[in-house]
Design an enzyme around this catalytic site. Structure first.
Site, PDB file in Angstrom:
ATOM      1  N   ARG A  23     -49.723  16.696 -19.593  1.00 16.19           N
ATOM      2  CA  ARG A  23     -50.833  17.068 -18.723  1.00 16.19           C
ATOM      3  C   ARG A  23     -51.615  15.844 -18.259  1.00 16.19           C
ATOM      4  O   ARG A  23     -51.951  15.697 -17.075  1.00 16.19           O
ATOM      5  CB  ARG A  23     -51.748  18.048 -19.468  1.00 16.19           C
ATOM      6  CG  ARG A  23     -51.027  19.322 -19.900  1.00 16.19           C
ATOM      7  CD  ARG A  23     -51.807  20.102 -20.951  1.00 16.19           C
ATOM      8  NE  ARG A  23     -53.078  20.596 -20.434  1.00 16.19           N
ATOM      9  CZ  ARG A  23     -54.000  21.177 -21.188  1.00 16.19           C
ATOM     10  NH1 ARG A  23     -53.798  21.316 -22.500  1.00 16.19           N
ATOM     11  NH2 ARG A  23     -55.123  21.621 -20.660  1.00 16.19           N
ATOM     12  N   THR A  44     -49.550  26.377 -23.834  1.00 17.37           N
ATOM     13  CA  THR A  44     -48.173  26.001 -23.497  1.00 17.37           C
ATOM     14  C   THR A  44     -47.228  26.953 -24.226  1.00 17.37           C
ATOM     15  O   THR A  44     -47.447  27.290 -25.385  1.00 17.37           O
ATOM     16  CB  THR A  44     -47.884  24.543 -23.917  1.00 17.37           C
ATOM     17  OG1 THR A  44     -48.759  23.673 -23.196  1.00 17.37           O
ATOM     18  CG2 THR A  44     -46.446  24.151 -23.629  1.00 17.37           C
ATOM     19  N   LEU A  89     -47.380  22.566 -29.903  1.00 21.99           N
ATOM     20  CA  LEU A  89     -47.557  22.841 -28.484  1.00 21.99           C
ATOM     21  C   LEU A  89     -49.015  23.214 -28.272  1.00 21.99           C
ATOM     22  O   LEU A  89     -49.635  23.852 -29.137  1.00 21.99           O
ATOM     23  CB  LEU A  89     -46.659  23.995 -28.024  1.00 21.99           C
ATOM     24  CG  LEU A  89     -45.140  23.777 -28.065  1.00 21.99           C
ATOM     25  CD1 LEU A  89     -44.409  25.049 -27.653  1.00 21.99           C
ATOM     26  CD2 LEU A  89     -44.719  22.618 -27.170  1.00 21.99           C
ATOM     27  N   ASP A  90     -49.568  22.826 -27.126  1.00 17.98           N
ATOM     28  CA  ASP A  90     -50.937  23.210 -26.811  1.00 17.98           C
ATOM     29  C   ASP A  90     -51.071  24.727 -26.824  1.00 17.98           C
ATOM     30  O   ASP A  90     -50.097  25.451 -26.618  1.00 17.98           O
ATOM     31  CB  ASP A  90     -51.327  22.690 -25.425  1.00 17.98           C
ATOM     32  CG  ASP A  90     -51.423  21.169 -25.369  1.00 17.98           C
ATOM     33  OD1 ASP A  90     -51.487  20.535 -26.437  1.00 17.98           O
ATOM     34  OD2 ASP A  90     -51.428  20.627 -24.247  1.00 17.98           O
ATOM     35  N   LYS A  91     -52.301  25.187 -27.006  1.00 18.41           N
ATOM     36  CA  LYS A  91     -52.569  26.621 -27.135  1.00 18.41           C
ATOM     37  C   LYS A  91     -51.967  27.421 -25.983  1.00 18.41           C
ATOM     38  O   LYS A  91     -51.400  28.501 -26.188  1.00 18.41           O
ATOM     39  CB  LYS A  91     -54.078  26.850 -27.211  1.00 18.41           C
ATOM     40  CG  LYS A  91     -54.469  28.312 -27.424  1.00 18.41           C
ATOM     41  CD  LYS A  91     -55.970  28.453 -27.624  1.00 18.41           C
ATOM     42  CE  LYS A  91     -56.343  29.898 -27.919  1.00 18.41           C
ATOM     43  NZ  LYS A  91     -57.796  30.047 -28.182  1.00 18.41           N
TER      44      LYS A  91
END
Length: 302
Positions: free
Chosen positions: A242, A144, A140-142
């Site tokens: 995104r 998210t 997961l993105d930082k």
């Protein structure tokens, strides 16, 4: 369900009726599609036992046979174990699902970094007496939040990697996007590549990697002029949700990198559920991740 017992470093699995057409070699290679190197290493080291004996790998298995697999042999963590409070959503001897907070990387970006979720999970396992080289199955993105899956040993990690590749690990995300998304549901099928003008951005690009995002509208909030949607991915490209939602004119709220307004401190994206068939026990697992933001970003679902 496949039953098992812990025997030290081993898992003792009882052969069910549906396995009695397999031998040990075909069970590992054809049924589980285990990595060739791992299977070879186990065979050469005579690490697997059937009914307490070194087996003939080509002998047919019988219902009720007891197979010992060295799943839990100690492995030195590949990252520095670091203490941090974790919200564990699901855990057993093989896997662990964590509710990831915002502002935390999934894994270290450099050898000296020791404050990623992988570092924290390594410490958590070590503190419970499990000397494990834990593996993140997806990322997961930082910024998210939500459910993220880790494997506790190499064998289950390889099976989960294959399941993810074959789209057998189902992930559902919630996103708040700017504007009134009028479609009730849809699919964005646009390849994603790097943006040569920005080191961390991605963009829709004909020369990029295939990327497919399915979305479904939950509700429009006219006062805020935002739409709450759910998303599911067929692929796992960096920043996929995104980039895709920005490409259709509905960037995520708070996602300033892709055109969102800075109304939140992060992009409004949360991995709400994670579903898969457990690769060892074959039980269906479905995990829900509660929202973590204070004050809340997402509206109540009711």
């Amino acid at each position: 369900m496949i039953s098992y017992k812990i025997r030290g470093d081993y898992a003792e699995l009882t052969v069910p009726k549906k396995w009695d057409k397999y031998n040990l070699e075909s069970l590992l290679k054809d049924y589980w599609k285990a990595p060739k190197k791992l299977v070879h290493d186990w065979r050469m080291s005579k690490s697997i036992l059937v009914n307490g004996n070194v087996p003939n790998w080509l002998a047919t298995l019988n219902e009720g046979d007891r197979i010992l697999f060295p799943f839990f042999t100690e492995e030195k963590p590949e990252v520095e174990p670091t203490f941090h409070e974790l919200e564990v959503l699901y855990e057993d001897d093989h896997v662990i699902v964590i509710n990831k907070p915002a502002g935390t990387d999934t894994h270290p970006s450099s050898p000296e970094q020791n404050h990623s979720l992988l570092n924290y999970v390594a410490f958590y396992c070590l503190s419970n007496g499990e000397v494990r080289k834990v593996r993140h199955i997806h990322r997961l993105d930082k910024d998210t939040t939500g459910a993220i899956l880790f494997a506790k040993h190499a064998f289950v990690g390889s099976l989960l990697d294959k399941m993810l590749e074959e789209r057998k690990v189902k992930r559902t995300y919630l996103a708040l996007v700017h504007g009134h998304l009028k479609q009730k549901k849809g699919t964005i099928n646009q390849p994603i590549g790097r943006d040569r003008h920005h080191p961390s951005r991605r963009r829709v690009s004909p020369s990029g990697q295939a990327a497919v995002t399915h979305f479904e509208k939950i509700k429009y909030m006219p006062t805020e002029n935002m739409t709450l949607i759910s998303c599911q991915l067929d692929t796992g490209r960096t920043h996929q949700i995104r980039v895709h939602l920005s490409s259709i004119g509905h960037p995520l709220a708070g996602d300033t990198l892709y055109g969102g307004m800075p109304i939140f401190e992060r992009q409004a994206l949360h991995a709400l559920t994670l579903e898969f068939i457990h690769p060892i026990t074959e039980e269906p697992i479905k995990v829900y991740a509660p929202f973590l933001d204070q004050p809340p970003i997402f509206p109540k679902m009711g």
